[in-house]
Design an enzyme around this catalytic site. Structure first.
Site, PDB file in Angstrom:
ATOM      1  N   ASP A 127      -0.195  -3.723   6.365  1.00  0.00           N
ATOM      2  CA  ASP A 127      -0.848  -3.218   7.581  1.00  0.00           C
ATOM      3  C   ASP A 127      -2.292  -3.702   7.687  1.00  0.00           C
ATOM      4  O   ASP A 127      -3.150  -3.014   8.239  1.00  0.00           O
ATOM      5  CB  ASP A 127      -0.839  -1.685   7.591  1.00  0.00           C
ATOM      6  CG  ASP A 127       0.543  -1.113   7.861  1.00  0.00           C
ATOM      7  OD1 ASP A 127       1.479  -1.893   8.109  1.00  0.00           O
ATOM      8  OD2 ASP A 127       0.684   0.123   7.819  1.00  0.00           O
ATOM      9  N   HIS A 167       4.686  -4.493  10.860  1.00  0.00           N
ATOM     10  CA  HIS A 167       5.070  -3.752  12.074  1.00  0.00           C
ATOM     11  C   HIS A 167       5.236  -4.695  13.260  1.00  0.00           C
ATOM     12  O   HIS A 167       4.531  -5.711  13.352  1.00  0.00           O
ATOM     13  CB  HIS A 167       4.009  -2.703  12.452  1.00  0.00           C
ATOM     14  CG  HIS A 167       3.944  -1.531  11.534  1.00  0.00           C
ATOM     15  ND1 HIS A 167       4.711  -0.396  11.698  1.00  0.00           N
ATOM     16  CD2 HIS A 167       3.194  -1.314  10.422  1.00  0.00           C
ATOM     17  CE1 HIS A 167       4.429   0.476  10.739  1.00  0.00           C
ATOM     18  NE2 HIS A 167       3.512  -0.055   9.943  1.00  0.00           N
ATOM     19  N   ASP A 170       5.726   4.848   5.095  1.00  0.00           N
ATOM     20  CA  ASP A 170       6.580   3.908   5.828  1.00  0.00           C
ATOM     21  C   ASP A 170       6.664   2.545   5.134  1.00  0.00           C
ATOM     22  O   ASP A 170       7.301   1.624   5.636  1.00  0.00           O
ATOM     23  CB  ASP A 170       6.113   3.755   7.288  1.00  0.00           C
ATOM     24  CG  ASP A 170       4.725   3.168   7.419  1.00  0.00           C
ATOM     25  OD1 ASP A 170       3.795   3.647   6.724  1.00  0.00           O
ATOM     26  OD2 ASP A 170       4.545   2.223   8.217  1.00  0.00           O
ATOM     27  N   HIS A 171       6.028   2.448   3.941  1.00  0.00           N
ATOM     28  CA  HIS A 171       6.101   1.212   3.158  1.00  0.00           C
ATOM     29  C   HIS A 171       6.749   1.417   1.796  1.00  0.00           C
ATOM     30  O   HIS A 171       7.184   0.445   1.176  1.00  0.00           O
ATOM     31  CB  HIS A 171       4.702   0.601   2.995  1.00  0.00           C
ATOM     32  CG  HIS A 171       4.098   0.217   4.310  1.00  0.00           C
ATOM     33  ND1 HIS A 171       3.961  -1.082   4.731  1.00  0.00           N
ATOM     34  CD2 HIS A 171       3.654   0.981   5.337  1.00  0.00           C
ATOM     35  CE1 HIS A 171       3.444  -1.107   5.948  1.00  0.00           C
ATOM     36  NE2 HIS A 171       3.254   0.136   6.338  1.00  0.00           N
ATOM     37  N   HIS A 191      -7.537  -0.847   5.488  1.00  0.00           N
ATOM     38  CA  HIS A 191      -6.527   0.092   5.993  1.00  0.00           C
ATOM     39  C   HIS A 191      -6.389   1.244   4.999  1.00  0.00           C
ATOM     40  O   HIS A 191      -6.385   2.413   5.383  1.00  0.00           O
ATOM     41  CB  HIS A 191      -5.213  -0.648   6.194  1.00  0.00           C
ATOM     42  CG  HIS A 191      -4.070   0.199   6.671  1.00  0.00           C
ATOM     43  ND1 HIS A 191      -4.044   0.759   7.922  1.00  0.00           N
ATOM     44  CD2 HIS A 191      -2.917   0.568   6.062  1.00  0.00           C
ATOM     45  CE1 HIS A 191      -2.911   1.445   8.064  1.00  0.00           C
ATOM     46  NE2 HIS A 191      -2.215   1.349   6.947  1.00  0.00           N
ATOM     47  N   HIS A 243       0.841  -1.201   0.000  1.00  0.00           N
ATOM     48  CA  HIS A 243       0.000   0.000   0.000  1.00  0.00           C
ATOM     49  C   HIS A 243       0.871   1.243   0.000  1.00  0.00           C
ATOM     50  O   HIS A 243       2.086   1.154   0.124  1.00  0.00           O
ATOM     51  CB  HIS A 243      -1.007  -0.020   1.159  1.00  0.00           C
ATOM     52  CG  HIS A 243      -0.426   0.114   2.529  1.00  0.00           C
ATOM     53  ND1 HIS A 243       0.376  -0.841   3.108  1.00  0.00           N
ATOM     54  CD2 HIS A 243      -0.537   1.106   3.457  1.00  0.00           C
ATOM     55  CE1 HIS A 243       0.715  -0.460   4.327  1.00  0.00           C
ATOM     56  NE2 HIS A 243       0.185   0.733   4.561  1.00  0.00           N
ATOM     57  N   HIS A 299       1.381   3.975   1.872  1.00  0.00           N
ATOM     58  CA  HIS A 299       1.895   4.771   2.990  1.00  0.00           C
ATOM     59  C   HIS A 299       3.423   4.886   2.944  1.00  0.00           C
ATOM     60  O   HIS A 299       4.118   3.945   2.566  1.00  0.00           O
ATOM     61  CB  HIS A 299       1.442   4.167   4.323  1.00  0.00           C
ATOM     62  CG  HIS A 299      -0.002   4.440   4.618  1.00  0.00           C
ATOM     63  ND1 HIS A 299      -0.743   3.675   5.493  1.00  0.00           N
ATOM     64  CD2 HIS A 299      -0.837   5.396   4.149  1.00  0.00           C
ATOM     65  CE1 HIS A 299      -1.989   4.148   5.545  1.00  0.00           C
ATOM     66  NE2 HIS A 299      -2.064   5.195   4.733  1.00  0.00           N
TER      67      HIS A 299
HETATM   68 FE    FE Z   1       2.628   0.960   8.171  1.00  0.00          FE
HETATM   69 ZN    ZN Z   2      -0.009   1.756   6.516  1.00  0.00          ZN
END
Ligand code: FE
Ligand code: ZN
Length: 259
Positions: free
Chosen positions: A131, A169, A59-60, A114, A55, A57
């Protein structure tokens, strides 16, 4: 035999790496930053061939440009979402990702909730679920409805029980506190928490999780098993309770649970 390892990144992310040491190649999933990936590749003399993204985001996907600068030929597999600009191939539910090196085959699952375009990759006895599913928890509903997330979790729950669940995570112990309030007498949950505490005390990841163990312990996979009076119903909810209401109540309560 390919080897699987989670590379700790950012605050509490894992970037999953599947490597074929003999071929000298690796794929990675959801690189939120490039540094840990470049270090791991260099340490083992590996070339990066493939980046799988679940996805959009940051942080990915944040590490993708820097990784492509170093490995310009790497394939970038991503969901249909303009917020992920670097894709070399877009995939959706039912598509198959067939990789030559490391040799691997993944089926794409739609797991919206998400975000509105989140996907997971299932194959090689693994699922990279980003996530969507965490150990003892699930992702927050940023762009989806409870019904969508419940569908997604049902889809993951239907995979073979020995599937290793590669979450993005390290949230297991944080999730444990809420899970325990919902099912204080669940023995499988207590065992999972004990094991996770030992793992964290040794600075070891609590992941991958085993799907069967999650089915026995994760409240978000147990909406049908949890007693009505253990569901933290909001306001004046009255029976009959629909399945999705049970899930929504759990997710809402978790949102407001003291971290
Ligand atoms: Fe994340
Ligand atoms: Zn995420």
């Amino acid at each position: 035999m390919p080897s699987l390892r989670p590379l700790p990144a950012l605050r509490d992310n894992y970037i999953w790496m599947l490597a074929d040491p003999e071929a000298g190649t690796a794929l990675i999933v959801d690189p939120g930053e490039a540094g840990p990936v470049l270090d791991a590749l260099a340490a083992d003399g590996l070339a990066l061939t493939t980046i799988l993204l679940t996805h959009h985001h940051a942080d990915h996907i944040g590490g993708v440009p820097e990784l492509l600068a170093r490995f310009p030929a790497a394939a970038v597999i991503a969901p249909y979402d303009d917020r992920i600009p670097a894709a070399t191939r877009r995939v959706g539910h039912g598509d198959v990702v067939e990789l030559v090196s490391p040799v691997a085959r993944f089926e794409v699952l739609e797991v919206h909730g998400h975000t509105r375009s989140h996907i997971a990759y299932h194959g090689e006895g693994l699922v990279f679920c980003g996530d969507t599913l965490f150990s003892l928890g699930c992702g927050r509903l940023f762009e989806g409805t409870p019904a969508q997330m419940l569908d997604s979790l049902d889809r993951l729950a239907a995979l073979p029980g020995n599937t290793r669940v590669c979450c993005a995570h390290e949230y297991t112990l944080a999730n444990a506190a809420f899970a325990r309030t919902v099912e204080p007498d669940n023995r499988a949950l207590a065992n999972r928490i004990d094991a996770a505490r030992v793992q964290r005390a040794h600075h070891t990841p609590t992941l991958p999780a085993v799907l069967d163990e999650e089915l026995a312990a994760n409240p978000f996979l147990r909406v049908d098993a949890i007693a009505d009076d253990r569901i933290p119903w909001p306001g004046n909810t009255k029976p009959p309770y629909r399945r999705v209401d049970r899930f929504a109540a759990l997710r809402l309560a978790k949102d407001h649970f003291p971290a």
